[in-house]
Write an enzyme that holds these catalytic residues in place. Structure first.
Site, PDB file in Angstrom:
ATOM      1  N   ASP A   1      -2.518  77.999  19.749  1.00 60.72           N
ATOM      2  CA  ASP A   1      -1.960  78.775  18.658  1.00 60.72           C
ATOM      3  C   ASP A   1      -3.045  79.777  18.235  1.00 60.72           C
ATOM      4  O   ASP A   1      -4.216  79.595  18.583  1.00 60.72           O
ATOM      5  CB  ASP A   1      -1.591  77.843  17.504  1.00 60.72           C
ATOM      6  CG  ASP A   1      -1.148  78.605  16.265  1.00 60.72           C
ATOM      7  OD1 ASP A   1      -0.314  79.518  16.408  1.00 60.72           O
ATOM      8  OD2 ASP A   1      -1.644  78.288  15.170  1.00 60.72           O
TER       9      ASP A   1
ATOM     10  N   ASP B   1      -2.202  73.932  14.433  1.00 63.15           N
ATOM     11  CA  ASP B   1      -2.615  73.404  13.131  1.00 63.15           C
ATOM     12  C   ASP B   1      -1.515  73.419  12.075  1.00 63.15           C
ATOM     13  O   ASP B   1      -1.695  72.883  10.996  1.00 63.15           O
ATOM     14  CB  ASP B   1      -3.805  74.209  12.602  1.00 63.15           C
ATOM     15  CG  ASP B   1      -3.415  75.630  12.227  1.00 63.15           C
ATOM     16  OD1 ASP B   1      -2.563  76.219  12.919  1.00 63.15           O
ATOM     17  OD2 ASP B   1      -3.967  76.158  11.241  1.00 63.15           O
TER      18      ASP B   1
ATOM     19  N   ASP C   1       3.759  74.590  14.527  1.00 66.77           N
ATOM     20  CA  ASP C   1       3.257  74.166  15.842  1.00 66.77           C
ATOM     21  C   ASP C   1       3.708  72.758  16.213  1.00 66.77           C
ATOM     22  O   ASP C   1       3.577  72.345  17.372  1.00 66.77           O
ATOM     23  CB  ASP C   1       1.723  74.206  15.862  1.00 66.77           C
ATOM     24  CG  ASP C   1       1.167  75.594  15.604  1.00 66.77           C
ATOM     25  OD1 ASP C   1       1.743  76.553  16.144  1.00 66.77           O
ATOM     26  OD2 ASP C   1       0.181  75.715  14.857  1.00 66.77           O
TER      27      ASP C   1
END
Length: 515
Positions: free
Chosen positions: A186, A388, A392
């Site tokens: 990410d 995080d 996600d």
């Protein structure tokens, strides 16, 4: 109300405001919402009042869809059948059969006079003599060593991981990690620090930097916008006195900026639209500077003092200092790196170039992230996903190994298999390397346990006795069996001396030198 959460998915019917959608998109920059714009339940409203018409409730909301995606992915995971279980299925009946045949063979050989009676001790008959060989086979071949090969190594490996700041949730996660050949990152909060900061300041007016930020910081101190807070924090670091100067006539213009009077000077801080609306002109060189900043993934904020352009502040969510070197190290380990983000294409490509990632998927919703992971898995890749945020969590659950940043949300940490407690990307390399070392140790344990049984069973069955007179009594076989288990445990305990890859120590030294 300002500062409140949007209770359900809906559409704005009145008002304008910034809405923090980071829990869904992962991006810290608030989004301007006006009449006709959609809002998501659970997101945080900014400084304005919004009237929202609810369009989805309960199970139909975006947040509940994410929860269902995570649950479905976790339920779909099948437990991996352990190698030791498969061996034990055949090992025990095989050893029992060998023991019976050994006893029978020695007994029949004695009855048929195929060996000298002198071989039998005076306190035994031929049946007891044969039975001792059979008992020795059963005792020495106890599958304890095989049974201990995996759990002892996993126990030590997870303990070592915890001491290194890598929390591994059990043996399945440890086993899956050593097979990973593709890492998907990410962007916000993973590759970047997740907090906007001031990275550059260009002064147009002839004045000291401290005096410039004394005025700007006083104005932005009244703003709730994250970019304003970043500027205020930066100004705090340059301050020479306690307390900000008095601010009057403060006005916040949604989507443009703020303006106020400080020390009898009119200060305007905002974007090009804000400056154009206040009839403030700026030279071509400033436009070129702003374009360059945007290409670098920065947000350019203009500042005017008394209707005259005074400077440009570049704010960015900086890349973590170790990110580029970690990506390069993963490449050396023959592990591909990709980036999936909810941010726009231009910013995503800029960050990807900076850290050395070639493949980027931008403007991805939580569902799209999970779908991309599944697509990569169908291509034969073993995926490790690092994120995080709540957005996600579906991808973390779908991936072969989900790794959550320790500073991330509780949902992401719950969905992940591994938690990087220090929020340091170097720990990704540590997790993969530790997993590989642990499973190399497990393989060694299995090889030793199998080799030990293959060598010891014939000896216990009396294969050497006719030539050497050497016989393994049951009590000696018991000691030998215990020694095999102890040796496997000691082999696993040697993982306590695990050291993370030396390259990471050089990265750490490089970071100190850079500061």
């Amino acid at each position: 109300m300002p500062g409140g959460r949007v209770c359900m998915d809906g559409v704005v019917v009145f008002g304008e405001s910034y809405v923090d959608e980071s829990m869904i998109t992962g991006e810290p920059k608030p989004v301007v919402k006006g009449v006709g714009d959609g809002v998501i339940g659970g997101t945080m409203n900014g400084c304005g009042v919004l009237h929202v018409k609810v369009v989805r409730v309960g199970e139909d909301t975006a947040l509940m869809k994410i929860v269902r995606l995570v649950e479905a992915a976790q339920m779909a995971r099948a437990p991996v059948q352990k190698f030791a279980d498969r061996i034990s299925k055949y090992f025990v009946p095989t050893v029992a059969s060998i023991s019976f045949l050994t006893t029978l063979a020695w007994y029949l050989a004695g009855r048929l006079g195929l060996y000298s009676r002198k071989w039998i001790p005076s306190y035994m008959d031929s049946f007891e003599f044969a039975l001792q060989f059979g008992i020795s086979v059963v005792v020495i071949a106890c599958p304890c060593a095989l049974g201990l090969a995996t759990p002892t190594a996993v126990m030590v490996g997870t303990g070592v991981g915890a001491s290194q700041g890598v929390l591994i949730k059990g043996g399945l996660a440890l086993e899956s990690t050593h097979k990973v050949n593709c890492i998907v990152f990410d962007k916000t909060g993973t590759l970047t620090c997740g907090k906007p900061t001031v990275v550059r300041t260009k002064l147009v007016k002839d004045m000291a930097l401290e005096d410039f930020y004394e005025l700007v910081g006083a104005v932005e101190g009244n703003s709730e916008h994250p970019l304003g807070k970043a500027i205020t924090d930066h100004a705090e670091g340059l301050r020479r006195e306690q307390g900000w100067q008095e601010v009057t006539d403060f006005i916040s213009v949604t989507g443009q900026g703020v303006k106020a009077i400080v020390n009898d000077k009119q200060i305007i801080v905002g974007n090009e639209m804000m400056m154009s609306g206040s009839n403030i002109r700026f030279p071509t060189s400033i436009l070129s500077y702003m374009t360059e900043a945007q290409k670098m993934g920065h947000t350019a904020i203009l500042v005017s003092i008394d209707s005259e352009l005074a400077g440009v502040i570049s704010v960015s969510d900086p890349v973590k200092p170790e990110a580029h070197d970690v990506i390069a190290l993963l490449d050396k380990m023959n592990i591909k790196s990709l980036m999936i983000t909810g941010d726009n294409h231009e910013t995503a490509k800029t960050i990807a170039r900076e850290v050395g990632i070639d493949h980027v998927v931008a403007e991805a919703s939580p569902e799209k992230k999970a779908d991309k992971i599944k697509e990569l898995q169908k291509c034969g890749l073993r995926i490790g996903m690092i994120g995080d945020g709540i957005n996600d969590s579906p991808a973390l659950a779908v991936a072969d190994v989900g790794m959550a940043i320790g500073a991330g949300t509780d949902i992401a940490i719950e969905a992940a298999d591994i938690v990087l407690m220090r929020s340091n990307l170097e720990d990704v390399v540590t997790a993969i390397d530790l997993s590989r070392k642990t499973f190399n140790r497990i393989r060694l344990n299995y090889m030793w346990a199998l080799l030990y049984n293959v060598m010891s069973i014939p000896i216990a069955a009396g294969a050497l006795f006719p030539l050497t007179g050497f016989r393994l009594p049951p009590w000696v076989a018991g000691i030998a069996m215990a020694a095999s288990s102890v040796s496997v445990v000691c082999s696993s305990l040697s993982l306590k001396y695990y050291k993370r890859p030396r390259e990471l120590n050089f990265l750490q030294m490089h970071g100190v030198k850079a500061q």
